[in-house]
Design a protein around this motif. Structure first.
Motif, short mmCIF file in Angstrom:
data_model
loop_
_atom_site.label_atom_id
_atom_site.label_comp_id
_atom_site.label_asym_id
_atom_site.label_seq_id
_atom_site.Cartn_x
_atom_site.Cartn_y
_atom_site.Cartn_z
N GLU A 48 0.77 -1.28 0.44
CA GLU A 48 0.35 0.11 0.03
C GLU A 48 0.64 1.26 -0.08
N ASP A 49 0.49 2.36 -0.73
CA ASP A 49 0.87 3.95 -0.80
C ASP A 49 2.30 2.95 -1.36
N SER A 50 2.90 2.58 -2.39
CA SER A 50 3.95 3.05 -2.78
C SER A 50 4.64 3.73 -4.07
N GLU A 51 3.12 4.31 -4.88
CA GLU A 51 3.11 4.90 -5.77
C GLU A 51 4.31 5.83 -5.91
N TRP A 52 4.60 6.11 -4.50
CA TRP A 52 5.94 7.25 -5.04
C TRP A 52 7.84 6.55 -5.55
N ILE A 53 7.59 5.64 -4.93
CA ILE A 53 8.58 4.62 -5.65
C ILE A 53 8.11 4.29 -7.36
N LYS A 54 7.11 4.00 -7.82
CA LYS A 54 6.96 3.55 -9.05
C LYS A 54 8.41 4.81 -10.43
N PRO A 55 8.53 5.76 -10.54
CA PRO A 55 8.85 6.12 -10.98
C PRO A 55 10.81 5.87 -10.79
N ILE A 56 10.85 5.57 -9.30
CA ILE A 56 12.05 5.27 -9.29
C ILE A 56 12.76 3.69 -9.73
N LEU A 57 11.68 3.47 -9.75
CA LEU A 57 11.63 1.43 -10.18
C LEU A 57 11.93 2.16 -11.74
N HIS A 58 11.17 2.30 -12.26
CA HIS A 58 11.35 3.07 -13.94
C HIS A 58 12.53 3.54 -14.19
N GLY A 59 12.85 4.13 -14.00
CA GLY A 59 14.47 4.31 -14.55
C GLY A 59 15.31 3.38 -14.06
N ILE A 60 15.32 3.02 -13.00
CA ILE A 60 16.34 1.83 -12.69
C ILE A 60 15.58 0.62 -13.86
N LEU A 61 14.90 0.00 -13.91
CA LEU A 61 14.85 -0.48 -15.14
C LEU A 61 15.53 -0.06 -16.38
N LEU A 62 15.02 0.83 -16.98
CA LEU A 62 15.90 1.56 -18.38
C LEU A 62 17.14 1.06 -18.05
N ILE A 63 17.61 1.55 -16.54
CA ILE A 63 19.21 1.87 -16.48
C ILE A 63 19.88 -0.02 -16.90
N GLY A 64 19.15 -0.78 -16.47
CA GLY A 64 19.30 -2.07 -16.51
C GLY A 64 19.37 -2.43 -17.78
N LEU A 65 18.21 -2.27 -19.28
CA LEU A 65 18.03 -2.32 -20.00
C LEU A 65 19.32 -1.96 -21.18
N LEU A 66 19.75 -0.51 -20.70
CA LEU A 66 20.71 0.40 -21.39
C LEU A 66 22.06 -0.67 -21.27
N LEU A 67 22.29 -0.96 -20.14
CA LEU A 67 23.23 -1.61 -19.99
C LEU A 67 23.49 -2.73 -20.98
#
Length: 147
Positions: A48-67
């Motif tokens: 619950e109340d984890s909406e704030w972490i969504k953009p952080i996880l998106h950014g980290i996922l993109l970094i992983g794919l870019l690597l």
């Protein structure tokens, strides 16, 4: 300073940037980051109340794919470089088509199901994620079919 030396320096800098790649070990790091982040994104759905972490996880996922995308293969030659260029070109074209078609498809589905019928776009994450995934899939497919 003459114009020719400025142009030569800029050309050399562009050539360096064009040849930039990470060592092969970064591919494994990218996979670990991407898979770990994906698992965390699924787990976030149950908190619950984890909406704030969504953009952080998106950014980290993109970094992983870019690597993964910019890491060298174990054997990196002109042929692999050509396949990589083809995959980037195809991913770019597919991302443009996706960007143009997806809002219209969303609008049509919304009309079909009598939902909010505004024409909506999508965010940067969707486009970048789509582009990186398509590039990686095309690269792996081209590499496998041309061996």
């Amino acid at each position: 300073m003459s114009k020719s030396t400025i142009c030569e320096r800029e050309r050399n800098q562009l050539a360096k940037l064009n040849k930039f790649q990470l060592k092969n070990q970064f591919k494994r790091i990218g996979f670990i980051i991407a898979i770990g982040t994906f698992i965390l994104m699924i787990g976030r759905k149950y908190i619950e109340d984890s909406e704030w972490i969504k953009p952080i996880l998106h950014g980290i996922l993109l970094i992983g794919l870019l690597l993964i995308s910019v890491s060298k293969e174990k054997v990196e030659d002109e042929y692999i470089d050509s396949l990589r260029s083809q995959s980037y070109r195809l991913a770019f074209i597919m991302a443009i088509i996706y960007s143009l078609v997806q809002p219209v498809v969303n609008y049509g589905v919304a009309l079909l199901f009598h939902q909010d019928d505004k024409l909506q776009g999508f965010n940067y994450f969707q486009v970048l994620f789509f582009m990186l995934i398509v590039q990686l899939m095309f690269f792996w497919k081209l590499k496998r079919t041309n061996n």
